[in-house]
Design a protein around this motif. Structure first.
Motif, PDB file in Angstrom:
ATOM      1  N   ILE A  31       1.733   0.016  14.527  1.00 30.18           N
ATOM      2  CA  ILE A  31       1.908   1.143  13.606  1.00 30.18           C
ATOM      3  C   ILE A  31       0.951   1.007  12.421  1.00 30.18           C
ATOM      4  CG2 ILE A  31       3.510   2.277  12.020  1.00 30.18           C
ATOM      5  CD1 ILE A  31       5.754   1.450  14.054  1.00 30.18           C
ATOM      6  N   CYS A  32       0.865  -0.186  11.856  1.00 25.67           N
ATOM      7  CA  CYS A  32      -0.059  -0.412  10.732  1.00 25.67           C
ATOM      8  C   CYS A  32      -1.497  -0.126  11.149  1.00 25.67           C
ATOM      9  CB  CYS A  32       0.055  -1.847  10.227  1.00 25.67           C
ATOM     10  SG  CYS A  32       1.598  -2.229   9.401  1.00 25.67           S
ATOM     11  N   SER A  33      -1.866  -0.581  12.331  1.00 28.80           N
ATOM     12  CA  SER A  33      -3.233  -0.387  12.825  1.00 28.80           C
ATOM     13  C   SER A  33      -3.566   1.085  13.013  1.00 28.80           C
ATOM     14  CB  SER A  33      -3.436  -1.126  14.144  1.00 28.80           C
ATOM     15  OG  SER A  33      -3.280  -2.508  13.959  1.00 28.80           O
ATOM     16  N   VAL A  34      -2.671   1.817  13.643  1.00 30.16           N
ATOM     17  CA  VAL A  34      -2.949   3.231  13.905  1.00 30.16           C
ATOM     18  C   VAL A  34      -2.971   4.038  12.602  1.00 30.16           C
ATOM     19  CG1 VAL A  34      -0.604   4.116  14.347  1.00 30.16           C
ATOM     20  CG2 VAL A  34      -2.529   5.033  15.594  1.00 30.16           C
ATOM     21  N   LEU A  35      -2.154   3.681  11.647  1.00 32.84           N
ATOM     22  CA  LEU A  35      -2.176   4.378  10.357  1.00 32.84           C
ATOM     23  C   LEU A  35      -3.490   4.112   9.625  1.00 32.84           C
ATOM     24  CD1 LEU A  35       1.491   3.894   9.085  1.00 32.84           C
ATOM     25  CD2 LEU A  35       0.452   5.976  10.003  1.00 32.84           C
ATOM     26  N   ALA A  36      -3.995   2.902   9.746  1.00 32.44           N
ATOM     27  CA  ALA A  36      -5.264   2.563   9.097  1.00 32.44           C
ATOM     28  C   ALA A  36      -6.429   3.250   9.781  1.00 32.44           C
ATOM     29  CB  ALA A  36      -5.459   1.047   9.103  1.00 32.44           C
ATOM     30  N   VAL A  37      -6.458   3.216  11.114  1.00 36.87           N
ATOM     31  CA  VAL A  37      -7.596   3.756  11.856  1.00 36.87           C
ATOM     32  C   VAL A  37      -7.600   5.286  11.862  1.00 36.87           C
ATOM     33  CG1 VAL A  37      -8.646   3.897  14.157  1.00 36.87           C
ATOM     34  CG2 VAL A  37      -7.839   1.698  13.286  1.00 36.87           C
ATOM     35  N   ARG A  38      -6.482   5.883  12.199  1.00 35.99           N
ATOM     36  CA  ARG A  38      -6.435   7.344  12.344  1.00 35.99           C
ATOM     37  C   ARG A  38      -6.274   8.103  11.038  1.00 35.99           C
ATOM     38  NH1 ARG A  38      -2.554   7.734  17.552  1.00 35.99           N
ATOM     39  NH2 ARG A  38      -4.070   7.001  19.069  1.00 35.99           N
ATOM     40  N   HIS A  39      -5.599   7.463  10.075  1.00 34.30           N
ATOM     41  CA  HIS A  39      -5.253   8.198   8.852  1.00 34.30           C
ATOM     42  C   HIS A  39      -5.830   7.584   7.579  1.00 34.30           C
ATOM     43  CE1 HIS A  39      -2.533  10.566  11.324  1.00 34.30           C
ATOM     44  NE2 HIS A  39      -2.090   9.434  11.826  1.00 34.30           N
ATOM     45  N   GLY A  40      -6.537   6.477   7.718  1.00 33.48           N
ATOM     46  CA  GLY A  40      -7.164   5.848   6.559  1.00 33.48           C
ATOM     47  C   GLY A  40      -6.197   5.251   5.561  1.00 33.48           C
ATOM     48  N   LEU A  41      -4.982   4.946   6.001  1.00 31.31           N
ATOM     49  CA  LEU A  41      -3.995   4.345   5.097  1.00 31.31           C
ATOM     50  C   LEU A  41      -4.136   2.830   5.130  1.00 31.31           C
ATOM     51  CD1 LEU A  41      -0.776   6.394   5.892  1.00 31.31           C
ATOM     52  CD2 LEU A  41      -2.302   6.642   3.954  1.00 31.31           C
TER      53      LEU A  41
END
Length: 95
Positions: A31-41
């Motif tokens: 979840i952390c990875s996808v939020l960082a990659v897809r949403h720049g969080l």
């Protein structure tokens, strides 16, 4: 029901639900990875974990342990309950 509204009031939590609805059964790391990659969080794992805790308390996320891995799943039941509260089968513009 108030906890569901509070949980949905945060943009990050809505993004988490979006990602879980697209692919259920993710770990905190995923979840952390996808939020960082897809949403720049760039939030910490602890911050995302706290958001997941709010979603879980509202019944929107359920978890399952498989060995040492904790998986997160989206549960749409609380949203369905909200939708049932206000039926939409009546006409929009009555005569």
């Amino acid at each position: 029901m108030a906890s569901v509204y509070r949980a949905l009031d945060d943009e990050t939590r809505r993004l988490v639900l979006d990602e879980l609805s697209a692919r259920d059964g993710q770990t905190l790391f995923e979840i952390c990875s996808v939020l960082a990659v897809r949403h720049g969080l760039s939030l910490t794992r602890q911050a995302i974990s706290q958001h997941l805790g709010v979603l879980e308390a509202a019944g929107l996320v359920v978890t399952e342990r498989r060995g040492r891995t904790k998986l997160h799943f989206f549960d749409p039941a609380p949203l369905a309950e909200i939708a049932r509260r206000w039926p939409t089968d009546s006409p929009r513009n009555p005569p």
